[in-house]
Scaffold this motif. Structure first.
Motif, PDB file in Angstrom:
ATOM      1  N   LEU A 287       0.748  -1.398   0.065  1.00  0.00           N
ATOM      2  CA  LEU A 287       0.202  -0.086   0.004  1.00  0.00           C
ATOM      3  C   LEU A 287       0.828   1.239   0.100  1.00  0.00           C
ATOM      4  CD1 LEU A 287      -2.594  -0.718   2.551  1.00  0.00           C
ATOM      5  CD2 LEU A 287      -2.569  -1.589   0.036  1.00  0.00           C
ATOM      6  N   ARG A 288       0.654   2.372  -1.033  1.00  0.00           N
ATOM      7  CA  ARG A 288       1.172   3.365  -1.101  1.00  0.00           C
ATOM      8  C   ARG A 288       0.333   4.695  -1.019  1.00  0.00           C
ATOM      9  NH1 ARG A 288       4.630   0.394   0.163  1.00  0.00           N
ATOM     10  NH2 ARG A 288       6.398  -0.092  -0.590  1.00  0.00           N
ATOM     11  N   LEU A 289       0.889   5.629  -0.435  1.00  0.00           N
ATOM     12  CA  LEU A 289      -0.312   6.899  -0.135  1.00  0.00           C
ATOM     13  C   LEU A 289       0.546   7.935  -1.431  1.00  0.00           C
ATOM     14  CD1 LEU A 289      -2.065   8.384   1.471  1.00  0.00           C
ATOM     15  CD2 LEU A 289       0.012   9.382   2.590  1.00  0.00           C
ATOM     16  N   ASP A 290      -0.648   8.508  -1.949  1.00  0.00           N
ATOM     17  CA  ASP A 290      -0.459   9.398  -3.077  1.00  0.00           C
ATOM     18  C   ASP A 290      -1.389  10.454  -3.260  1.00  0.00           C
ATOM     19  OD1 ASP A 290       1.033  10.805  -5.026  1.00  0.00           O
ATOM     20  OD2 ASP A 290       1.570   9.049  -6.380  1.00  0.00           O
ATOM     21  N   PHE A 291      -1.313  11.512  -3.824  1.00  0.00           N
ATOM     22  CA  PHE A 291      -2.465  12.393  -4.433  1.00  0.00           C
ATOM     23  C   PHE A 291      -3.179  11.918  -5.544  1.00  0.00           C
ATOM     24  CE2 PHE A 291       0.778  15.609  -2.807  1.00  0.00           C
ATOM     25  CZ  PHE A 291       0.038  16.105  -1.526  1.00  0.00           C
ATOM     26  N   ALA A 292      -4.484  12.140  -5.366  1.00  0.00           N
ATOM     27  CA  ALA A 292      -5.376  11.544  -6.078  1.00  0.00           C
ATOM     28  C   ALA A 292      -5.447  12.645  -7.331  1.00  0.00           C
ATOM     29  CB  ALA A 292      -7.027  11.302  -5.825  1.00  0.00           C
ATOM     30  N   THR A 293      -5.801  12.045  -8.801  1.00  0.00           N
ATOM     31  CA  THR A 293      -6.021  12.933  -9.759  1.00  0.00           C
ATOM     32  C   THR A 293      -7.424  12.931 -10.502  1.00  0.00           C
ATOM     33  OG1 THR A 293      -5.303  11.525 -11.515  1.00  0.00           O
ATOM     34  CG2 THR A 293      -3.388  12.650 -10.287  1.00  0.00           C
ATOM     35  N   LEU A 294      -7.507  13.691 -11.515  1.00  0.00           N
ATOM     36  CA  LEU A 294      -8.584  13.797 -12.398  1.00  0.00           C
ATOM     37  C   LEU A 294      -9.179  12.439 -12.705  1.00  0.00           C
ATOM     38  CD1 LEU A 294      -8.663  17.147 -14.091  1.00  0.00           C
ATOM     39  CD2 LEU A 294     -10.163  16.413 -12.058  1.00  0.00           C
ATOM     40  N   ASP A 295      -7.991  11.731 -13.073  1.00  0.00           N
ATOM     41  CA  ASP A 295      -8.141  10.089 -13.726  1.00  0.00           C
ATOM     42  C   ASP A 295      -8.784   9.508 -12.820  1.00  0.00           C
ATOM     43  OD1 ASP A 295      -7.339  11.336 -16.328  1.00  0.00           O
ATOM     44  OD2 ASP A 295      -5.197  10.803 -16.028  1.00  0.00           O
ATOM     45  N   ASP A 296      -8.686   9.676 -11.599  1.00  0.00           N
ATOM     46  CA  ASP A 296      -9.168   8.735 -10.506  1.00  0.00           C
ATOM     47  C   ASP A 296     -10.491   8.869 -10.160  1.00  0.00           C
ATOM     48  OD1 ASP A 296      -6.628   7.675 -10.249  1.00  0.00           O
ATOM     49  OD2 ASP A 296      -5.902   9.219  -9.004  1.00  0.00           O
ATOM     50  N   LEU A 297     -11.408   9.933 -10.608  1.00  0.00           N
ATOM     51  CA  LEU A 297     -12.654  10.096 -10.133  1.00  0.00           C
ATOM     52  C   LEU A 297     -13.720   8.922 -10.299  1.00  0.00           C
ATOM     53  CD1 LEU A 297     -12.971  13.869 -11.333  1.00  0.00           C
ATOM     54  CD2 LEU A 297     -12.697  13.006  -8.824  1.00  0.00           C
TER      55      LEU A 297
ATOM     56  N   GLU B 199     -13.109   5.829 -10.326  1.00  0.00           N
ATOM     57  CA  GLU B 199     -12.727   4.707  -9.401  1.00  0.00           C
ATOM     58  C   GLU B 199     -13.065   5.265  -7.911  1.00  0.00           C
ATOM     59  OE1 GLU B 199      -8.946   1.835  -8.489  1.00  0.00           O
ATOM     60  OE2 GLU B 199      -8.801   3.368  -9.982  1.00  0.00           O
ATOM     61  N   ILE B 200     -12.783   6.580  -7.555  1.00  0.00           N
ATOM     62  CA  ILE B 200     -13.250   7.104  -6.477  1.00  0.00           C
ATOM     63  C   ILE B 200     -14.600   7.154  -6.129  1.00  0.00           C
ATOM     64  CG2 ILE B 200     -13.349   9.297  -5.088  1.00  0.00           C
ATOM     65  CD1 ILE B 200     -10.498   9.814  -5.944  1.00  0.00           C
ATOM     66  N   THR B 201     -15.359   7.218  -7.048  1.00  0.00           N
ATOM     67  CA  THR B 201     -16.862   7.281  -6.825  1.00  0.00           C
ATOM     68  C   THR B 201     -17.397   5.841  -6.556  1.00  0.00           C
ATOM     69  OG1 THR B 201     -17.239   9.039  -8.467  1.00  0.00           O
ATOM     70  CG2 THR B 201     -19.229   7.526  -7.805  1.00  0.00           C
ATOM     71  N   GLU B 202     -16.803   4.939  -7.467  1.00  0.00           N
ATOM     72  CA  GLU B 202     -16.924   3.458  -7.204  1.00  0.00           C
ATOM     73  C   GLU B 202     -16.847   3.101  -5.778  1.00  0.00           C
ATOM     74  OE1 GLU B 202     -18.787   0.065  -7.964  1.00  0.00           O
ATOM     75  OE2 GLU B 202     -18.436   1.685  -9.637  1.00  0.00           O
ATOM     76  N   LEU B 203     -15.540   3.432  -5.389  1.00  0.00           N
ATOM     77  CA  LEU B 203     -15.066   3.073  -3.951  1.00  0.00           C
ATOM     78  C   LEU B 203     -16.021   3.596  -2.977  1.00  0.00           C
ATOM     79  CD1 LEU B 203     -13.048   1.978  -1.956  1.00  0.00           C
ATOM     80  CD2 LEU B 203     -11.765   4.251  -2.319  1.00  0.00           C
ATOM     81  N   TRP B 204     -16.694   4.885  -2.935  1.00  0.00           N
ATOM     82  CA  TRP B 204     -17.608   5.475  -2.104  1.00  0.00           C
ATOM     83  C   TRP B 204     -18.735   4.599  -1.996  1.00  0.00           C
ATOM     84  CZ3 TRP B 204     -22.387   7.067  -0.992  1.00  0.00           C
ATOM     85  CH2 TRP B 204     -22.498   7.926   0.007  1.00  0.00           C
TER      86      TRP B 204
ATOM     87  N   TRP C 137     -21.651  13.124  -7.787  1.00  0.00           N
ATOM     88  CA  TRP C 137     -20.188  13.028  -7.171  1.00  0.00           C
ATOM     89  C   TRP C 137     -18.909  13.234  -7.834  1.00  0.00           C
ATOM     90  CZ3 TRP C 137     -19.393  13.115  -2.322  1.00  0.00           C
ATOM     91  CH2 TRP C 137     -20.102  12.579  -1.268  1.00  0.00           C
ATOM     92  N   HIS C 138     -19.092  12.641  -8.869  1.00  0.00           N
ATOM     93  CA  HIS C 138     -18.147  12.726  -9.930  1.00  0.00           C
ATOM     94  C   HIS C 138     -17.781  14.444 -10.346  1.00  0.00           C
ATOM     95  CE1 HIS C 138     -15.647  12.822 -13.770  1.00  0.00           C
ATOM     96  NE2 HIS C 138     -15.493  11.419 -13.529  1.00  0.00           N
ATOM     97  N   ALA C 139     -18.837  15.042 -10.771  1.00  0.00           N
ATOM     98  CA  ALA C 139     -18.752  16.444 -10.944  1.00  0.00           C
ATOM     99  C   ALA C 139     -18.507  17.152  -9.717  1.00  0.00           C
ATOM    100  CB  ALA C 139     -20.067  16.921 -11.502  1.00  0.00           C
ATOM    101  N   ALA C 140     -18.979  16.801  -8.534  1.00  0.00           N
ATOM    102  CA  ALA C 140     -18.433  17.582  -7.560  1.00  0.00           C
ATOM    103  C   ALA C 140     -17.026  17.549  -7.135  1.00  0.00           C
ATOM    104  CB  ALA C 140     -19.606  17.260  -6.138  1.00  0.00           C
ATOM    105  N   ASN C 141     -16.406  16.231  -6.985  1.00  0.00           N
ATOM    106  CA  ASN C 141     -14.982  16.114  -6.892  1.00  0.00           C
ATOM    107  C   ASN C 141     -14.042  16.680  -7.804  1.00  0.00           C
ATOM    108  OD1 ASN C 141     -15.303  14.570  -4.344  1.00  0.00           O
ATOM    109  ND2 ASN C 141     -15.592  12.738  -5.465  1.00  0.00           N
ATOM    110  N   GLN C 142     -14.642  16.658  -9.247  1.00  0.00           N
ATOM    111  CA  GLN C 142     -13.807  17.068 -10.312  1.00  0.00           C
ATOM    112  C   GLN C 142     -13.926  18.645 -10.150  1.00  0.00           C
ATOM    113  OE1 GLN C 142     -15.817  17.606 -14.267  1.00  0.00           O
ATOM    114  NE2 GLN C 142     -13.921  16.558 -14.859  1.00  0.00           N
ATOM    115  N   HIS C 143     -14.813  19.417  -9.627  1.00  0.00           N
ATOM    116  CA  HIS C 143     -15.003  20.868  -9.124  1.00  0.00           C
ATOM    117  C   HIS C 143     -14.007  21.221  -8.477  1.00  0.00           C
ATOM    118  CE1 HIS C 143     -16.140  24.506  -7.530  1.00  0.00           C
ATOM    119  NE2 HIS C 143     -16.549  24.982  -8.675  1.00  0.00           N
ATOM    120  N   ASP C 144     -13.938  20.502  -7.273  1.00  0.00           N
ATOM    121  CA  ASP C 144     -13.144  20.823  -6.295  1.00  0.00           C
ATOM    122  C   ASP C 144     -11.619  20.746  -6.474  1.00  0.00           C
ATOM    123  OD1 ASP C 144     -15.209  21.727  -5.086  1.00  0.00           O
ATOM    124  OD2 ASP C 144     -15.223  20.126  -3.303  1.00  0.00           O
ATOM    125  N   MET C 145     -11.304  19.438  -7.360  1.00  0.00           N
ATOM    126  CA  MET C 145      -9.924  19.282  -7.657  1.00  0.00           C
ATOM    127  C   MET C 145      -9.530  20.602  -8.627  1.00  0.00           C
ATOM    128  SD  MET C 145      -9.531  15.166  -8.616  1.00  0.00           S
ATOM    129  CE  MET C 145      -9.195  14.066  -7.300  1.00  0.00           C
TER     130      MET C 145
END
Length: 214
Positions: free
Chosen positions: A11-21, A23-28, A51-59
């Motif tokens: 397991l590794r920690l990193d910053f998420a990117t727009l390309d991850d959105l 997968e992040i929504t699915e994980l939620w 969810w996708h649009a909200a996270n995209q806007h904030d990123m």
């Protein structure tokens, strides 16, 4: 920024990117399945897009909203957990979420949001440096059900706890009841009893800053 729970962990920690959105929504939706949260955010294509649009806007528009991810390097970088830390003041940040999607119940959701903000103001308000002025503030943390108790959440939490200790500010989190032990191990306390009522599926937890031992 890369770290792991130990040298042998994949397991590794990193910053998420727009390309991850996506997968992040699915994980939620994998992580949060309680009836109360599914009533707030029903699993429909429209709400998933919300969810996708909200996270995209904030990123894109809120660079001090930090999205972190934990990936499994043994599974082609699969995202197994993520968190959203806010390093903004309340004035900089603006509304916590965008307008509700038509698939949501606006009355229910407005009441839910009001409860969250009231709890935060009660427990970490009062004029001290807090979530309204100084950050960090933990907005979201989700771990895939297949990766719980493996240290992913700890990686995400330690990042924000370190920032909070450096700034000398508390952290507030609306934790799931099942997630309480993870937060407690890092110094969070359930202070729901101070709110004088039932907080339902969520526990109002606060971590006070720790002084450096140096």
């Amino acid at each position: 920024m890369t770290s792991s729970t130990d040298s042998n962990s994949p397991l590794r920690l990193d910053f998420a990117t727009l390309d991850d959105l996506s997968e992040i929504t699915e994980l939620w939706y994998n992580a949060f399945t309680t009836p109360g949260l599914r009533a707030i955010w029903p699993d429909t294509p429209g709400v998933r897009q919300w969810w996708h649009a909200a996270n995209q806007h904030d990123m894109l528009h809120k660079p001090r909203e930090k999205y972190l991810k934990v990936v499994d390097t043994a599974q082609n970088g699969r995202i197994v957990a993520y968190a959203k830390w806010s390093l903004q003041t309340a004035e900089e940040r603006g509304a916590r979420w965008p307008a509700w999607h038509p698939d949501m119940d606006p009355v229910r959701n407005d009441a839910f949001l009001h409860q969250l903000e009231t709890c935060r103001a009660t427990l970490v308000g009062g004029g001290r440096p807090n979530f309204c002025r100084l950050k960090p503030d933990l907005d979201m943390l989700a771990t895939h059900t297949a990766y719980r108790r493996m240290g992913a959440a700890r990686l995400l939490l330690e990042w924000g706890c370190q920032a909070a200790d450096e700034a000398g500010v508390p952290i507030y989190i609306d934790a799931s009841q099942s997630g309480k032990p993870v937060y407690e191990r890092l110094g969070f306390e359930d202070r729901s009893y101070l709110l004088g009522g039932d907080t339902g599926e969520l526990a109002a937890m606060v971590r006070d800053p720790r002084k450096s031992s140096a």
